[in-house]
Write an enzyme that holds these catalytic residues in place. Structure first.
Site, PDB file in Angstrom:
ATOM      1  N   GLU A 168     -12.226 -10.626   1.220  1.00  0.00           N
ATOM      2  CA  GLU A 168     -10.779 -10.767   1.025  1.00  0.00           C
ATOM      3  C   GLU A 168     -10.490 -12.188   0.539  1.00  0.00           C
ATOM      4  O   GLU A 168     -10.992 -13.154   1.108  1.00  0.00           O
ATOM      5  CB  GLU A 168     -10.057 -10.473   2.352  1.00  0.00           C
ATOM      6  CG  GLU A 168      -8.607 -10.916   2.436  1.00  0.00           C
ATOM      7  CD  GLU A 168      -7.677 -10.314   1.377  1.00  0.00           C
ATOM      8  OE1 GLU A 168      -7.667  -9.090   1.212  1.00  0.00           O
ATOM      9  OE2 GLU A 168      -6.969 -11.105   0.723  1.00  0.00           O
TER      10      GLU A 168
ATOM     11  N   GLY B  19       6.585   3.282   5.911  1.00  0.00           N
ATOM     12  CA  GLY B  19       6.581   4.559   6.628  1.00  0.00           C
ATOM     13  C   GLY B  19       5.343   5.336   6.239  1.00  0.00           C
ATOM     14  O   GLY B  19       4.960   5.337   5.072  1.00  0.00           O
TER      15      GLY B  19
ATOM     16  N   ARG C 157       4.907  -3.829   8.461  1.00  0.00           N
ATOM     17  CA  ARG C 157       3.560  -3.906   7.886  1.00  0.00           C
ATOM     18  C   ARG C 157       2.684  -4.871   8.690  1.00  0.00           C
ATOM     19  O   ARG C 157       1.510  -4.603   8.942  1.00  0.00           O
ATOM     20  CB  ARG C 157       3.621  -4.381   6.434  1.00  0.00           C
ATOM     21  CG  ARG C 157       4.151  -3.334   5.495  1.00  0.00           C
ATOM     22  CD  ARG C 157       4.491  -3.915   4.151  1.00  0.00           C
ATOM     23  NE  ARG C 157       5.082  -2.901   3.303  1.00  0.00           N
ATOM     24  CZ  ARG C 157       4.432  -2.251   2.341  1.00  0.00           C
ATOM     25  NH1 ARG C 157       3.191  -2.538   2.072  1.00  0.00           N
ATOM     26  NH2 ARG C 157       5.035  -1.325   1.635  1.00  0.00           N
TER      27      ARG C 157
ATOM     28  N   ARG D 222      14.345  -6.237  -0.218  1.00  0.00           N
ATOM     29  CA  ARG D 222      13.855  -5.714   1.068  1.00  0.00           C
ATOM     30  C   ARG D 222      14.314  -6.641   2.168  1.00  0.00           C
ATOM     31  O   ARG D 222      14.326  -7.858   2.000  1.00  0.00           O
ATOM     32  CB  ARG D 222      12.323  -5.669   1.101  1.00  0.00           C
ATOM     33  CG  ARG D 222      11.730  -5.172  -0.156  1.00  0.00           C
ATOM     34  CD  ARG D 222      10.269  -5.575  -0.287  1.00  0.00           C
ATOM     35  NE  ARG D 222       9.393  -4.559   0.257  1.00  0.00           N
ATOM     36  CZ  ARG D 222       8.088  -4.499   0.013  1.00  0.00           C
ATOM     37  NH1 ARG D 222       7.503  -5.399  -0.757  1.00  0.00           N
ATOM     38  NH2 ARG D 222       7.342  -3.577   0.539  1.00  0.00           N
TER      39      ARG D 222
ATOM     40  N   ASP E  22      -3.991   1.115  -4.431  1.00  0.00           N
ATOM     41  CA  ASP E  22      -3.207   0.680  -5.592  1.00  0.00           C
ATOM     42  C   ASP E  22      -4.088   0.235  -6.754  1.00  0.00           C
ATOM     43  O   ASP E  22      -3.653   0.270  -7.908  1.00  0.00           O
ATOM     44  CB  ASP E  22      -2.279  -0.484  -5.204  1.00  0.00           C
ATOM     45  CG  ASP E  22      -0.990  -0.003  -4.538  1.00  0.00           C
ATOM     46  OD1 ASP E  22      -0.930   1.199  -4.156  1.00  0.00           O
ATOM     47  OD2 ASP E  22      -0.054  -0.804  -4.402  1.00  0.00           O
TER      48      ASP E  22
HETATM   49  C1  LIG Z   1       8.923  -1.774  -1.830  1.00  0.00           C
HETATM   50  C2  LIG Z   1       7.733  -0.926  -1.488  1.00  0.00           C
HETATM   51  C3  LIG Z   1       7.821  -0.021  -0.432  1.00  0.00           C
HETATM   52  C4  LIG Z   1       6.747   0.809  -0.128  1.00  0.00           C
HETATM   53  N1  LIG Z   1       6.859   1.691   0.908  1.00  0.00           N
HETATM   54  C5  LIG Z   1       5.825   2.510   1.192  1.00  0.00           C
HETATM   55  C6  LIG Z   1       5.924   3.441   2.274  1.00  0.00           C
HETATM   56  O1  LIG Z   1       6.938   3.524   2.966  1.00  0.00           O
HETATM   57  N2  LIG Z   1       4.841   4.235   2.527  1.00  0.00           N
HETATM   58  C7  LIG Z   1       3.678   4.166   1.792  1.00  0.00           C
HETATM   59  O2  LIG Z   1       2.722   4.909   2.075  1.00  0.00           O
HETATM   60  N3  LIG Z   1       3.567   3.286   0.766  1.00  0.00           N
HETATM   61  C8  LIG Z   1       4.591   2.464   0.457  1.00  0.00           C
HETATM   62  N4  LIG Z   1       4.475   1.561  -0.561  1.00  0.00           N
HETATM   63  C9  LIG Z   1       3.185   1.456  -1.285  1.00  0.00           C
HETATM   64  C10 LIG Z   1       2.192   0.637  -0.469  1.00  0.00           C
HETATM   65  O3  LIG Z   1       2.804  -0.576  -0.063  1.00  0.00           O
HETATM   66  C11 LIG Z   1       0.949   0.328  -1.292  1.00  0.00           C
HETATM   67  O4  LIG Z   1       0.470   1.529  -1.862  1.00  0.00           O
HETATM   68  C12 LIG Z   1      -0.133  -0.289  -0.429  1.00  0.00           C
HETATM   69  O5  LIG Z   1       0.332  -1.443   0.240  1.00  0.00           O
HETATM   70  C13 LIG Z   1      -1.335  -0.651  -1.285  1.00  0.00           C
HETATM   71  O6  LIG Z   1      -2.387  -1.046  -0.439  1.00  0.00           O
HETATM   72  P1  LIG Z   1      -3.765  -1.529  -1.069  1.00  0.00           P
HETATM   73  O7  LIG Z   1      -4.664  -1.818   0.076  1.00  0.00           O
HETATM   74  O8  LIG Z   1      -4.233  -0.587  -2.111  1.00  0.00           O
HETATM   75  O9  LIG Z   1      -3.396  -2.874  -1.839  1.00  0.00           O
HETATM   76  P2  LIG Z   1      -2.828  -4.256  -1.248  1.00  0.00           P
HETATM   77  O10 LIG Z   1      -2.017  -4.047  -0.056  1.00  0.00           O
HETATM   78  O11 LIG Z   1      -2.213  -4.961  -2.411  1.00  0.00           O
HETATM   79  O12 LIG Z   1      -4.127  -5.037  -0.790  1.00  0.00           O
HETATM   80  C14 LIG Z   1      -4.999  -5.626  -1.717  1.00  0.00           C
HETATM   81  C15 LIG Z   1      -5.790  -6.715  -1.014  1.00  0.00           C
HETATM   82  O13 LIG Z   1      -6.802  -7.190  -1.915  1.00  0.00           O
HETATM   83  C16 LIG Z   1      -6.817  -8.612  -1.904  1.00  0.00           C
HETATM   84  N5  LIG Z   1      -7.322  -9.033  -3.219  1.00  0.00           N
HETATM   85  C17 LIG Z   1      -6.684  -8.949  -4.413  1.00  0.00           C
HETATM   86  N6  LIG Z   1      -7.465  -9.425  -5.400  1.00  0.00           N
HETATM   87  C18 LIG Z   1      -8.634  -9.811  -4.820  1.00  0.00           C
HETATM   88  C19 LIG Z   1      -9.839 -10.392  -5.332  1.00  0.00           C
HETATM   89  N7  LIG Z   1      -9.997 -10.641  -6.630  1.00  0.00           N
HETATM   90  N8  LIG Z   1     -10.828 -10.659  -4.445  1.00  0.00           N
HETATM   91  C20 LIG Z   1     -10.689 -10.404  -3.115  1.00  0.00           C
HETATM   92  N9  LIG Z   1      -9.553  -9.870  -2.582  1.00  0.00           N
HETATM   93  C21 LIG Z   1      -8.546  -9.570  -3.426  1.00  0.00           C
HETATM   94  C22 LIG Z   1      -5.367  -9.002  -1.653  1.00  0.00           C
HETATM   95  O14 LIG Z   1      -5.273 -10.312  -1.126  1.00  0.00           O
HETATM   96  C23 LIG Z   1      -4.940  -7.929  -0.652  1.00  0.00           C
HETATM   97  O15 LIG Z   1      -5.210  -8.300   0.682  1.00  0.00           O
HETATM   98  C24 LIG Z   1       5.548   0.729  -0.893  1.00  0.00           C
HETATM   99  C25 LIG Z   1       5.450  -0.182  -1.943  1.00  0.00           C
HETATM  100  C26 LIG Z   1       6.533  -1.003  -2.242  1.00  0.00           C
HETATM  101  C27 LIG Z   1       6.403  -1.959  -3.392  1.00  0.00           C
END
Ligand SMILES: Cc1cc2nc3c(=O)[nH]c(=O)nc-3n(C[C@H](O)[C@H](O)[C@H](O)COP(=O)(O)OP(=O)(O)OC[C@H]3O[C@@H](n4cnc5c(N)ncnc54)[C@H](O)[C@@H]3O)c2cc1C
Length: 481
Positions: free
Chosen positions: A38, A51, A124, A224, A348
């Site tokens: 990370e 949620g 979160r 937000r 994502d």
């Molecule tokens: C306004 C909003 C509301 C939302 N509400 C909901 C909801 O109610 N329910 C729901 O299910 N989803 C919701 N979502 C979607 C949800 O927030 C995302 O799908 C989710 O947080 C993505 O998680 P992730 O682990 O894929 O990515 P992230 O949470 O972005 O985590 C990525 C991690 O990788 C790390 N990283 C990045 N690049 C590197 C690198 N090069 N090397 C090492 N580490 C790195 C970052 O620091 C981070 O810790 C919402 C999104 C938004 C924008």
């Protein structure tokens, strides 16, 4: 030949967000060796709410019962097991010329049963704190920002190599990029096959990378906030502050639900950018910046002139100084694949989607479940396929086993891609359709019967997905391979 442990597959997870951490917990539960890398100096999440839908909860439970229990410990009851959509605006094409006082009552558009104690929200930061306790500290390396990946598949004894910004190198049998919407691993996966297997600087404009490497502005932005519950109750009353609500109208919508033991009302205000998908400043796009700080709340207040008293009351809860979040997604330029060789994308990084179906985080947890199930099946398959020490002696047997492992890892990731691609891409597109309904694009979304039909179908398609079948299909496919 050998024990299951001898055939173990070492996994590198890039990123400790929802996808990375749930994958890590799922691998731990299955005794699969892994390490999370990370870039941040520690676990980090914003305080805003999230949620989790019923499918997300089932995925958590299947990955690890302790993970689901942790979520339930911090999840806030909804007050009622319904998601309620309200007319936030009188509608009928009146637009902002409507006199606010002419529509100051609350009118239900539709309510959808979310299941017993379903679709609960939490902060979160609370859920991440709970989950992070389940990852032994020696299995996560902080301050490790991935810069490039080299995957020399087929070169014999050659694990995937990761280079980090601090100059260090790590190796693993496979790499899962859970590095979020601006994924570096995505650059590796989507770089054309004839370019180098090594992905270098993300800002190198000379790289022939497809448009899908980057997310794009969806033409929606949001504000937000976590409003103290006492203020929320004073503004909109106890009933509306303690349940999950959405208020719909032209060009905007507002969603609210209680979090943190009813201490706060989570407020998400989503507005259609008058500039559409070109509306986010080009210089911010170039910098990969999705937020702007220091705005006054006037922009939000202006967008809700002509809306009813409840909505104006919620918008008024926002702090005077705001952060504006652009909503980026991958709807217009989806990743062509989530996998290349022994490197895959999850969460994502694979399929960034807008928040409007509340599904993005849950999809990442489903990805983690599919990956954990497949990776768990690989050692048994290596054992079955390795013939043991034949004429060539132990050296030849080991070389053969490494080749088998490499092929099986590639095969498992290809199956992951095939199993996950259609559903996740559907969610990205359905999320765009849902926000158009919430925001009455071209007059849609105001007829209660039509709204009910469309929204019920969409949410249930997200919620009712058969996760056991997903894992079973994937593992069977691996066994056939
Ligand atoms: C306004 C909003 C509301 C939302 N509400 C909901 C909801 O109610 N329910 C729901 O299910 N989803 C919701 N979502 C979607 C949800 O927030 C995302 O799908 C989710 O947080 C993505 O998680 P992730 O682990 O894929 O990515 P992230 O949470 O972005 O985590 C990525 C991690 O990788 C790390 N990283 C990045 N690049 C590197 C690198 N090069 N090397 C090492 N580490 C790195 C970052 O620091 C981070 O810790 C919402 C999104 C938004 C924008």
């Amino acid at each position: 030949m050998g024990s299951q442990e001898d055939h173990s597959v070492h996994v590198a997870i890039i990123g400790a967000g929802i996808a990375g951490i749930t994958l890590g917990i799922g691998l731990l539960e299955r005794n699969i060796p892994f390490r999370i890398y990370e870039r941040a100096p520690g676990f980090r999440e914003i305080g805003a709410g999230i949620g989790f839908s019923p499918n997300s909860e089932r995925a958590m439970g299947s990955l690890s019962p302790a993970m689901l229990s942790a979520f339930k410990r911090v999840a806030n009851p909804n007050g009622e097991d319904y998601f309620q959509w309200m007319f936030g605006h009188a509608g009928g094409g009146g637009g902002s010329s409507i006199n606010p006082s002419s529509f100051d009552h609350d009118k239900l558009l539709y309510k959808l049963y979310v299941g017993k104690d379903g679709f609960q929200g939490s902060r979160r930061s609370d859920i991440l704190e709970e989950w992070s306790k389940q990852i032994p500290p020696d299995l996560i390396s902080f301050g490790k920002e991935l810069e490039s990946i080299t995957d020399d598949s087929g070169a014999g004894d050659s694990p995937v190599e990761m280079r980090f910004r601090d100059g260090t190198i790590a190796r693993a049998d496979l790499v899962i990029g859970c590095d979020g919407i601006r994924s570096r691993v995505r650059q590796h996966v989507l770089s054309p096959p004839d370019s180098s297997t090594t992905t270098s600087s993300s800002n190198d404009a000379s790289l022939p990378l497809p448009k899908s490497v980057n997310p794009h502005y969806s033409g929606k932005f949001c504000f937000r906030d976590l409003a103290p519950m006492s203020s929320a109750v004073a503004a909109i009353g106890e009933y509306k502050s303690s349940r999950r609500f959405m208020y719909n109208g032209p060009g905007a919508h507002v969603i609210t639900y209680p979090v943190a033991g009813n201490k706060f009302l989570n407020v998400l205000v989503v507005i259609s950018d008058p500039g559409g998908v070109e509306g986010w400043p080009a210089e911010l796009v170039a910098q990969g910046r999705h937020t702007v700080r220091g705005l006054t709340k006037q922009e939000a207040v202006d967008a809700f002139r002509g809306w009813n008293k409840t909505v104006r009351g919620i918008v008024d809860l926002l702090p005077d100084e705001l952060e504006k979040w652009a909503i980026f997604d991958m709807a217009e330029h989806p990743a062509e694949t989530y996998v290349k060789g022994r490197v895959a994308l999850a969460g994502d990084a694979a399929h960034a989607t807008g928040p409007h179906l509340g599904a993005g985080g849950g999809l990442g947890i489903e990805d983690a479940l599919c990956l954990a199930g497949l990776i768990q099946a690989v050692p048994g398959q290596i054992a079955q396929r390795s013939k043991g020490e034949g004429e060539g002696g132990i050296g030849s047997a080991l070389a053969e086993e490494k080749e088998i492992k490499e092929k099986l890892v590639e095969r498992a990731l290809k199956i992951y891609n095939d199993v996950r691609y259609e559903r996740t891409q559907w969610v990205v597109q359905a999320t765009r359709e849902a926000v158009d309904l919430f925001q009455w694009k071209d007059g849609s979304g105001q007829d209660p019967a039509e709204f009910a039909k469309e929204i019920t179908e969409k949410f249930h398609k997200v919620w009712d997905y058969d996760l056991d079948d997903m894992v079973e299909r994937a593992v069977k496919e691996l066994e056939k391979a």
